[in-house]
Design an enzyme around this catalytic site. Structure first.
Site, PDB file in Angstrom:
ATOM      1  N   HIS A   1       0.647  -0.204  -3.167  1.00 15.37           N
ATOM      2  CA  HIS A   1      -0.342   0.696  -3.785  1.00 15.37           C
ATOM      3  C   HIS A   1       0.095   1.439  -4.945  1.00 15.37           C
ATOM      4  O   HIS A   1      -0.524   1.581  -6.208  1.00 15.37           O
ATOM      5  CB  HIS A   1      -0.827   1.667  -2.749  1.00 15.37           C
ATOM      6  CG  HIS A   1      -1.799   1.380  -1.716  1.00 15.37           C
ATOM      7  ND1 HIS A   1      -1.472   1.971  -0.389  1.00 15.37           N
ATOM      8  CD2 HIS A   1      -2.816   0.607  -1.633  1.00 15.37           C
ATOM      9  CE1 HIS A   1      -2.274   1.304   0.438  1.00 15.37           C
ATOM     10  NE2 HIS A   1      -3.225   0.555  -0.380  1.00 15.37           N
TER      11      HIS A   1
ATOM     12  N   LYS B   1     -15.458   6.362  10.279  1.00 13.58           N
ATOM     13  CA  LYS B   1     -14.146   5.669  10.891  1.00 13.58           C
ATOM     14  C   LYS B   1     -13.021   6.812  11.103  1.00 13.58           C
ATOM     15  O   LYS B   1     -12.939   7.936  10.374  1.00 13.58           O
ATOM     16  CB  LYS B   1     -13.368   4.855   9.760  1.00 13.58           C
ATOM     17  CG  LYS B   1     -13.958   3.486   9.858  1.00 13.58           C
ATOM     18  CD  LYS B   1     -13.516   2.822   8.463  1.00 13.58           C
ATOM     19  CE  LYS B   1     -12.354   2.126   8.322  1.00 13.58           C
ATOM     20  NZ  LYS B   1     -11.907   1.225   7.135  1.00 13.58           N
TER      21      LYS B   1
ATOM     22  N   ARG C   1      -3.257  -8.459  -3.335  1.00 15.98           N
ATOM     23  CA  ARG C   1      -2.182  -8.823  -3.176  1.00 15.98           C
ATOM     24  C   ARG C   1      -1.875 -10.233  -2.998  1.00 15.98           C
ATOM     25  O   ARG C   1      -0.966 -10.896  -3.258  1.00 15.98           O
ATOM     26  CB  ARG C   1      -1.763  -8.142  -1.709  1.00 15.98           C
ATOM     27  CG  ARG C   1      -1.688  -6.683  -1.588  1.00 15.98           C
ATOM     28  CD  ARG C   1      -1.778  -6.170   0.007  1.00 15.98           C
ATOM     29  NE  ARG C   1      -2.965  -6.462   0.368  1.00 15.98           N
ATOM     30  CZ  ARG C   1      -3.515  -6.396   1.701  1.00 15.98           C
ATOM     31  NH1 ARG C   1      -2.663  -5.755   2.442  1.00 15.98           N
ATOM     32  NH2 ARG C   1      -4.936  -6.753   1.825  1.00 15.98           N
TER      33      ARG C   1
ATOM     34  N   SER D   1      -1.691  -1.102   4.664  1.00 15.70           N
ATOM     35  CA  SER D   1      -1.715   0.223   5.411  1.00 15.70           C
ATOM     36  C   SER D   1      -1.838  -0.259   7.035  1.00 15.70           C
ATOM     37  O   SER D   1      -1.243   0.421   7.674  1.00 15.70           O
ATOM     38  CB  SER D   1      -2.801   1.018   4.949  1.00 15.70           C
ATOM     39  OG  SER D   1      -2.791   1.425   3.637  1.00 15.70           O
TER      40      SER D   1
END
Length: 159
Positions: free
Chosen positions: A17, A41, A90, A128
């Site tokens: 990040h 969440k 990514r 993450s």
């Protein structure tokens, strides 16, 4: 002034990040890294913890601000006068989801464009969720997260 928003959950922020953020900071006049609060969440870290850890991790990047928001990213971007949304890639596997998100945002507001930035290959595999998995199994995450995040999570486990 070109303002870009780099939105995400950043739960926790990784070196990948930060790599994308540093690239964005070199391109745009101001980058706001915006931590999304999703009430549906339960996060690993609270939004406040994430914001604080990101602030510590971006210390020295003068044109970067850290904030949190709820609701639609596109509305947050409009409210802050941003013309650009930053999305990190990514691997090719990220592209389909990110393209859909970009097209949805474009349908909501044509004036705000999405810019895709890639991370260095050495960070391609870091996410993450991978960090949380390693941490939950007592693995060493020091190579994958900024120092303030590593120290905080190392000490958090001892509370």
């Amino acid at each position: 002034m070109k303002i870009a928003i780099y939105p995400g959950s950043f739960d926790p922020i990784t070196k990948g990040h930060l790599d994308i953020l540093k690239n964005a900071a070199g391109i745009f006049d101001k980058v706001i890294i915006a931590v999304a609060h999703n009430g549906e969440k339960k996060g690993f870290l609270s939004v406040n913890e994430r914001v604080e850890l990101i602030k510590q991790s971006v210390n020295g990047l003068e044109n970067v601000e850290v904030d949190a928001f709820e609701g639609l990213t596109i509305e947050y971007a409009k409210k802050h006068g941003a013309e650009i949304l930053i999305r990190g890639l990514r691997a090719v596997s990220d592209f389909e989801f990110e393209m859909q998100l970009s097209q949805t945002n474009s349908a909501l507001c044509e004036d705000i464009k999405t810019v895709f930035l890639t991370t260095k290959p050495k960070y391609n595999f870091i996410s993450s969720s991978t960090i949380r998995e390693i941490l939950n199994n007592n693995g060493d995450i020091s190579k994958f997260v900024p120092e303030p995040v590593f120290e905080y999570l190392k000490n958090k486990g001892r509370e």
